[in-house]
Design an enzyme around this catalytic site. Structure first.
Site, PDB file in Angstrom:
ATOM      1  N   ALA A  50      68.056  72.219  78.713  1.00  0.00           N
ATOM      2  CA  ALA A  50      68.018  71.053  77.826  1.00  0.00           C
ATOM      3  C   ALA A  50      68.952  69.903  78.246  1.00  0.00           C
ATOM      4  O   ALA A  50      68.497  68.773  78.456  1.00  0.00           O
ATOM      5  CB  ALA A  50      68.286  71.503  76.393  1.00  0.00           C
ATOM      6  N   ARG A  91      58.522  66.981  79.018  1.00  0.00           N
ATOM      7  CA  ARG A  91      58.655  68.272  78.335  1.00  0.00           C
ATOM      8  C   ARG A  91      58.951  67.991  76.861  1.00  0.00           C
ATOM      9  O   ARG A  91      59.843  67.198  76.561  1.00  0.00           O
ATOM     10  CB  ARG A  91      59.781  69.116  78.974  1.00  0.00           C
ATOM     11  CG  ARG A  91      59.471  69.482  80.441  1.00  0.00           C
ATOM     12  CD  ARG A  91      60.373  70.573  80.945  1.00  0.00           C
ATOM     13  NE  ARG A  91      60.067  71.852  80.326  1.00  0.00           N
ATOM     14  CZ  ARG A  91      60.850  72.931  80.435  1.00  0.00           C
ATOM     15  NH1 ARG A  91      61.977  72.870  81.114  1.00  0.00           N
ATOM     16  NH2 ARG A  91      60.501  74.053  79.851  1.00  0.00           N
ATOM     17  N   ASP A 238      67.492  74.598  72.777  1.00  0.00           N
ATOM     18  CA  ASP A 238      66.799  73.363  73.162  1.00  0.00           C
ATOM     19  C   ASP A 238      66.692  72.390  72.007  1.00  0.00           C
ATOM     20  O   ASP A 238      66.457  71.202  72.205  1.00  0.00           O
ATOM     21  CB  ASP A 238      65.411  73.689  73.700  1.00  0.00           C
ATOM     22  CG  ASP A 238      65.536  74.392  75.043  1.00  0.00           C
ATOM     23  OD1 ASP A 238      65.741  75.613  75.054  1.00  0.00           O
ATOM     24  OD2 ASP A 238      65.492  73.684  76.068  1.00  0.00           O
ATOM     25  N   ASN A 248      64.653  77.970  71.245  1.00  0.00           N
ATOM     26  CA  ASN A 248      65.215  78.318  72.558  1.00  0.00           C
ATOM     27  C   ASN A 248      64.159  79.109  73.337  1.00  0.00           C
ATOM     28  O   ASN A 248      63.055  79.361  72.832  1.00  0.00           O
ATOM     29  CB  ASN A 248      66.518  79.112  72.396  1.00  0.00           C
ATOM     30  CG  ASN A 248      67.267  79.239  73.707  1.00  0.00           C
ATOM     31  OD1 ASN A 248      67.435  78.248  74.426  1.00  0.00           O
ATOM     32  ND2 ASN A 248      67.700  80.430  74.077  1.00  0.00           N
ATOM     33  N   LYS A 249      64.489  79.470  74.533  1.00  0.00           N
ATOM     34  CA  LYS A 249      63.560  80.161  75.438  1.00  0.00           C
ATOM     35  C   LYS A 249      62.855  81.316  74.739  1.00  0.00           C
ATOM     36  O   LYS A 249      63.492  82.073  74.002  1.00  0.00           O
ATOM     37  CB  LYS A 249      64.359  80.649  76.655  1.00  0.00           C
ATOM     38  CG  LYS A 249      63.570  81.344  77.728  1.00  0.00           C
ATOM     39  CD  LYS A 249      62.364  80.570  78.200  1.00  0.00           C
ATOM     40  CE  LYS A 249      62.674  79.161  78.657  1.00  0.00           C
ATOM     41  NZ  LYS A 249      61.444  78.319  78.786  1.00  0.00           N
TER      42      LYS A 249
HETATM   43  O1  MRU Z   1      62.340  76.136  80.140  1.00  0.00           O
HETATM   44  P1  MRU Z   1      63.801  75.939  80.436  1.00  0.00           P
HETATM   45  O2  MRU Z   1      64.279  76.718  81.601  1.00  0.00           O
HETATM   46  O3  MRU Z   1      64.150  74.470  80.506  1.00  0.00           O
HETATM   47  O4  MRU Z   1      64.517  76.512  79.147  1.00  0.00           O
HETATM   48  C1  MRU Z   1      65.917  76.529  79.086  1.00  0.00           C
HETATM   49  C2  MRU Z   1      66.437  77.169  77.862  1.00  0.00           C
HETATM   50  O5  MRU Z   1      65.691  77.604  77.021  1.00  0.00           O
HETATM   51  C3  MRU Z   1      67.912  77.168  77.659  1.00  0.00           C
HETATM   52  O6  MRU Z   1      68.293  78.293  76.934  1.00  0.00           O
HETATM   53  C4  MRU Z   1      68.281  75.904  76.887  1.00  0.00           C
HETATM   54  O7  MRU Z   1      67.877  74.760  77.576  1.00  0.00           O
HETATM   55  C5  MRU Z   1      69.678  75.780  76.501  1.00  0.00           C
HETATM   56  S1  MRU Z   1      70.830  75.974  77.798  1.00  0.00           S
HETATM   57  C6  MRU Z   1      71.603  74.689  78.224  1.00  0.00           C
END
Ligand code: MRU
Length: 349
Positions: A50, A91, A238, A248-249
């Site tokens: 993020a 995104r 995120d 989040n992921k």
């Molecule tokens: O799809 P991505 O790799 O951009 O997803 C990243 C994440 O979900 C992280 O956990 C999130 O950005 C927070 S970490 C700084």
């Protein structure tokens, strides 16, 4: 802590990005001299995470502004519309992208002068966004580490480190801080299917920094918790909505449910640039759907029969009630979240 690699590097007028699609095997860099190359790099996950997405997009705005200035056209909001829209469309889920673009838009609308002066003001703002993120990471590291017991064994998800931010990371900054203080006994990184940010990226950067890390597959987390091997789960985010819901992921929600079942604290670590007070709850967050191929293949190897449909939501939402605490650069917020989140955001304004 200074990492021994560069993730996002700005040199007038070019952004160099460590190509995260090629890790952990190859350390290669992608150079972007045009705003649309920056947009493609974000969409294609050359750079991800993020805060890193927001920082990179801010540099993309500078490149776009410079292109317009060089072509001899006036630099105003309308001329920049295609650039802002193109970067915003890369995104949808991480709010840091929109937060950074909003800051850049603010500079564009308040700066007067020649095109060169406006480009210079945009450049200063992008560099400031980058530097501030580095400082926020350090602060989150210290605040978050204070939550952990001595000898903690922690589990983390996805990649939340230097590869995802302008500094040490969010959750990984906490892990780095606790490790340096001699207070960590074990760090588990789950692999984070399907893009494998945990095994490819978190393991790569912690290993590069000599932080001992053990990779487990996503389906091992429950067993490790049941056996009492995990004292806390630390994740990044995120987007945090006004009520404390956390995007989040994909897989984060499952870990939070497991933490509740095993009475393990579930900590979310993110800078105030990740807090979205304009969105009431996690139900309103747009969840990015990524290409099928990330699920049907691992590298070049096909692992799903041809013709079989798959789903690939890149993020999930963890309800606020499952979050033990949220760590920002200003400290620790606990439930009920609404008030604390407003306070932390206002401390940054
Ligand atoms: O799809 P991505 O790799 O951009 O997803 C990243 C994440 O979900 C992280 O956990 C999130 O950005 C927070 S970490 C700084």
């Amino acid at each position: 802590m200074e990492t021994n690699f560069r993730v996002i590097e700005w040199r007038r007028y070019e952004v160099t990005l460590l190509d995260q699609r090629r890790l952990p095997v190859d350390e290669v860099y992608v150079r972007c001299g045009h705003w649309s190359a920056v947009a493609s790099a974000i969409t294609e996950m050359v750079v991800r995470g993020a805060p890193a997405i927001g920082i990179t997009a801010a540099y993309g705005v500078v490149l776009g502004a410079r292109e317009i200035a060089e072509s001899g056209h006036a630099l105003h909001q309308k001329a920049m519309t295609e650039i802002f829209d193109g970067l915003a469309a890369t995104r949808p889920t991480a709010v840091n992208l929109f937060w950074a673009l909003e800051r850049m838009r603010g500079i564009l609308s308040t700066t007067s002068g020649t095109a060169a002066q406006i480009v210079a003001a945009l450049e200063s703002e992008a560099v400031a966004i980058h530097c501030e993120d580095r400082e926020m990471c350090a602060a989150m590291g210290a605040h978050g580490a204070s939550l952990l017991p001595d000898g903690a064994r922690v589990l983390t998800h996805c990649n939340t480190g230097a590869l995802a931010t302008g500094g040490d990371g969010t959750a990984l900054a906490v892990i780095r801080h606790a490790f340096r203080a001699g207070r960590l006994d074990a760090v588990y990184a789950d692999e984070t299917r399907p893009f494998l940010q945990g095994s490819r990226l978190t393991a790569w950067e912690l290993h590069r920094d000599d932080v001992p890390v053990r990779v487990i597959t996503d389906n091992m987390a429950a067993d490790f918790m049941r056996r009492g091997a995990i004292d806390a789960v630390l994740v990044g985010t995120d987007r945090i909505t006004a009520n404390g819901d956390v995007a989040n992921k994909i897989g984060t929600y499952g870990l939070a449910v497991l933490c509740e079942a095993h009475n393990i604290p579930f900590y979310v670590v993110g800078p105030t640039s990740t807090i979205d007070l304009d969105t009431a709850t996690g139900d309103e967050i747009e969840i990015e759907r990524r290409p099928d191929r990330e699920v049907t293949h691992v590298g070049a190897t096909q692992i799903v029969p041809t013709g079989v449909s798959v789903e690939n939501p890149a993020f999930d939402v963890t309800p606020a009630r499952l979050v033990t605490a949220i760590v920002t650069e200003h400290g620790v917020v606990r439930s009920p979240y609404s008030e604390g989140l407003i306070q932390h955001v206002s401390m940054s304004n």
